[in-house]
Design an enzyme around this catalytic site. Structure first.
Site, PDB file in Angstrom:
ATOM      1  N   LYS A 204       0.814  -1.220   0.000  1.00  0.00           N
ATOM      2  CA  LYS A 204       0.000   0.000   0.000  1.00  0.00           C
ATOM      3  C   LYS A 204       0.842   1.261   0.000  1.00  0.00           C
ATOM      4  O   LYS A 204       1.899   1.312   0.624  1.00  0.00           O
ATOM      5  CB  LYS A 204      -0.900   0.002   1.254  1.00  0.00           C
ATOM      6  CG  LYS A 204      -2.394   0.068   0.934  1.00  0.00           C
ATOM      7  CD  LYS A 204      -3.200  -0.075   2.203  1.00  0.00           C
ATOM      8  CE  LYS A 204      -4.591   0.522   2.088  1.00  0.00           C
ATOM      9  NZ  LYS A 204      -5.385   0.288   3.289  1.00  0.00           N
TER      10      LYS A 204
ATOM     11  N   ARG B 148     -20.002   2.684   7.652  1.00  0.00           N
ATOM     12  CA  ARG B 148     -20.579   3.967   7.225  1.00  0.00           C
ATOM     13  C   ARG B 148     -21.705   3.782   6.231  1.00  0.00           C
ATOM     14  O   ARG B 148     -22.608   4.587   6.153  1.00  0.00           O
ATOM     15  CB  ARG B 148     -19.485   4.837   6.586  1.00  0.00           C
ATOM     16  CG  ARG B 148     -18.546   5.445   7.600  1.00  0.00           C
ATOM     17  CD  ARG B 148     -17.269   5.893   6.950  1.00  0.00           C
ATOM     18  NE  ARG B 148     -16.511   4.747   6.476  1.00  0.00           N
ATOM     19  CZ  ARG B 148     -15.279   4.806   5.986  1.00  0.00           C
ATOM     20  NH1 ARG B 148     -14.697   5.981   5.869  1.00  0.00           N
ATOM     21  NH2 ARG B 148     -14.646   3.729   5.602  1.00  0.00           N
TER      22      ARG B 148
HETATM   23  P1  ADP Z   1      -8.525   0.737   6.324  1.00  0.00           P
HETATM   24  O1  ADP Z   1      -7.314   1.141   5.569  1.00  0.00           O
HETATM   25  O2  ADP Z   1      -8.408  -0.586   7.000  1.00  0.00           O
HETATM   26  O3  ADP Z   1      -9.847   0.943   5.621  1.00  0.00           O
HETATM   27  P2  ADP Z   1      -9.174   3.121   7.756  1.00  0.00           P
HETATM   28  O4  ADP Z   1      -8.205   3.888   8.579  1.00  0.00           O
HETATM   29  O5  ADP Z   1      -9.601   3.761   6.467  1.00  0.00           O
HETATM   30  O6  ADP Z   1      -8.515   1.730   7.538  1.00  0.00           O
HETATM   31  O7  ADP Z   1     -10.463   2.755   8.585  1.00  0.00           O
HETATM   32  C1  ADP Z   1     -10.404   1.982   9.752  1.00  0.00           C
HETATM   33  C2  ADP Z   1     -11.803   1.698  10.281  1.00  0.00           C
HETATM   34  O8  ADP Z   1     -12.423   2.914  10.647  1.00  0.00           O
HETATM   35  C3  ADP Z   1     -12.762   1.041   9.289  1.00  0.00           C
HETATM   36  O9  ADP Z   1     -13.524   0.066   9.992  1.00  0.00           O
HETATM   37  C4  ADP Z   1     -13.671   2.136   8.873  1.00  0.00           C
HETATM   38  O10 ADP Z   1     -14.956   1.645   8.525  1.00  0.00           O
HETATM   39  C5  ADP Z   1     -13.736   2.964  10.136  1.00  0.00           C
HETATM   40  N1  ADP Z   1     -14.092   4.353   9.859  1.00  0.00           N
HETATM   41  C6  ADP Z   1     -13.431   5.208   9.064  1.00  0.00           C
HETATM   42  N2  ADP Z   1     -14.054   6.404   9.033  1.00  0.00           N
HETATM   43  C7  ADP Z   1     -15.148   6.290   9.831  1.00  0.00           C
HETATM   44  C8  ADP Z   1     -16.203   7.174  10.186  1.00  0.00           C
HETATM   45  N3  ADP Z   1     -16.288   8.403   9.684  1.00  0.00           N
HETATM   46  N4  ADP Z   1     -17.142   6.726  11.054  1.00  0.00           N
HETATM   47  C9  ADP Z   1     -17.086   5.463  11.516  1.00  0.00           C
HETATM   48  N5  ADP Z   1     -16.122   4.572  11.201  1.00  0.00           N
HETATM   49  C10 ADP Z   1     -15.164   4.969  10.367  1.00  0.00           C
END
Ligand code: ADP
Length: 162
Positions: free
Chosen positions: A41, A90
């Site tokens: 990544k 979400r």
């Molecule tokens: P990944 O690279 O594993 O997707 P992220 O950092 O993008 O990691 O997200 C980690 C977790 O946080 C995921 O389960 C995602 O659904 C959750 N998440 C991200 N943004 C939000 C939000 N705005 N509200 C609730 N959960 C969120």
């Protein structure tokens, strides 16, 4: 001891992530917010920078620990005695993606259970991906990032703005 791992890229951590951790705290004895390192990544921010922000955000939260890991998430959980994963939902595409991963983790993680919290309406449009786009476009991210995530010192030229 009920330990949950909240795995993610946190590139960068948003107010959506923070809200999820805060809502999970009453459910567990400890929540480990852990950056999964995937060598395939490309990240916008370095691991050191992302860890620094996580540490700053959760500095005063006694039940939260910050960590990073390179192994499979399920193996990392086993190594620290965590029987739960925490993830946020979400929308429907989050669900489709998370469902498969959760089933896989349950299988290879000896019953490792993923606990899902539905994003609050005010946060469901916030993602690290959107925040990265705003940063690259030179926009204002104040409403999406916790106050500890400071971008002022960063050299935006490196994002190849044109
Ligand atoms: P990944 O690279 O594993 O997707 P992220 O950092 O993008 O990691 O997200 C980690 C977790 O946080 C995921 O389960 C995602 O659904 C959750 N998440 C991200 N943004 C939000 C939000 N705005 N509200 C609730 N959960 C969120």
């Amino acid at each position: 001891m009920k330990i949950a791992v909240f795995p993610g890229s946190f590139d960068p951590i948003t107010v959506g992530h923070v809200d999820l951790v805060e809502r999970a705290l009453p459910l567990f004895d400890k929540v480990v917010v852990a950056i999964g390192i995937n060598s395939q990544k490309q990240y916008l921010f370095s691991l050191e920078q992302r860890m620094e922000w996580l540490n700053a955000v959760f500095e005063h939260e006694e039940k939260v620990k910050v960590d990073s890991f390179k192994r499979l998430t399920a193996h990392y959980c086993k190594s620290i005695g965590a029987k739960f994963l925490l993830r946020g939902l979400r929308n429907a595409s989050d669900f489709d993606y998370e469902k498969t991963i959760s089933q896989l983790n349950n299988n290879i993680g000896d019953g490792l259970e993923t606990i899902f919290l539905i994003a609050q309406p005010g946060y469901s449009h916030i993602s690290s991906t959107i925040v990265r786009e705003i940063i690259k476009g030179g926009g204002n991210t104040t409403n999406f990032l916790p106050p500890q995530v400071k971008l002022d010192h960063l050299n935006f030229d490196k994002f190849e703005l044109s």
